[in-house]
Design a protein around this motif. Structure first.
Motif: not given
Length: 265
Positions: A203-215
């Motif tokens: 589920e995490i890998l399907a999301l935008a990695p940069t957005a995850i990093a910023i969050a």
């Protein structure tokens, strides 16, 4: 580098770091922490990796904390775990590596998560546990403490009253109790743990990695002051390890007897 205390696997966007010392319930020593640090840095620098999972080998323990049999209780020059870092192992660097990683870090807890590794589970972004998992602190029983992420940040997660209870009583808590207090995100039957962690990773890998990093960085910013508390606290623990009271905790553990701390007050 060659790994002896951990297993390190990278597959389909997920890096898994497994403490591989099942004979001592995956208790960590200096070499273990150094290898975990190296693997964490490698995973964070790999553009193909989107999630990091921390685990323990076998089905009895995620980890039982610092290996007190590897911690000296001798002279001041020998005190600690024998490696680098303020207390002989760079545990504060490992905490920082987990926090600073741009990838979400998931603690996969299948058994005991006691002592120093209870702090690791606290610092990880997410914690998924087996119904058989057991959480708790042991530091004051063996002349040790984690005065930073393991205390101040723990209070952020479970509330100050609960955090003080965990440290002042050194009780053990079931996975259900840990979930209720906010230390765990999800509990599943033991035979479903691997699949559940894999599902969360997908589920995490399907999301935008940069957005995850910023969050992740924005979450960290709110509690970043605890890093300073942690480094100051580890400095205090270095001096505490040199005390007769702390050494009594190590001797008692290695001799399998009840410590007598009061005679060293």
């Amino acid at each position: 580098m060659a790994y002896h205390d951990i297993l390190y696997d990278k597959r389909d966007g997920v890096a898994t770091i497994t403490i591989n010392r099942p004979k001592v319930l995956n208790a960590f020593r200096t070499e273990t922490v150094e290898e975990m640090l190296a693997a964490m840095r490698d995973a964070d620098n790999d553009p193909d990796i989107g999630v990091i999972v921390l685990a323990g080998a076998g089905d009895r323990a995620f980890c039982s904390g610092g290996d007190n049999s590897a911690r000296s209780s001798g002279s001041e020059s020998e005190e600690g775990y024998g490696g680098r870092g303020l207390v002989g192992l760079p545990i504060e660097e490992l905490h920082s590596a987990i926090r600073d990683s741009r990838r979400p870090v998931i603690a996969k807890v299948q058994g005991y998560a006691i002592g120093g590794v209870n702090v690791l589970a606290t610092v990880c972004d997410l914690t998924i546990a087996s119904e058989k998992a057991v959480f708790g602190q042991v530091g004051p029983r063996v002349g040790s403490v984690d005065p930073g992420w393991g205390t101040a940040y723990l209070a952020r997660l479970v509330g100050e009253k609960r955090a003080r209870e965990i440290w002042f009583l050194c009780r053990r808590y079931t996975a259900a109790e840990a979930f209720q207090m906010g230390l765990v995100n999800k509990i599943v039957p033991a035979d479903e743990l691997d699949a559940e962690v894999e599902s969360w990773c997908r589920e995490i890998l399907a999301l935008a990695p940069t957005a995850i990093a910023i969050a992740k960085r924005s979450f960290n910013a709110d509690s970043e002051n605890i890093r300073g508390i942690s480094f100051m606290g580890v400095q205090a623990v270095k001096h505490y390890y040199m005390s007769d009271e702390s050494k009594e905790g190590v001797r008692a553990f290695n001799e399998k007897r009840k410590p007598d701390f009061k005679k060293y007050l």
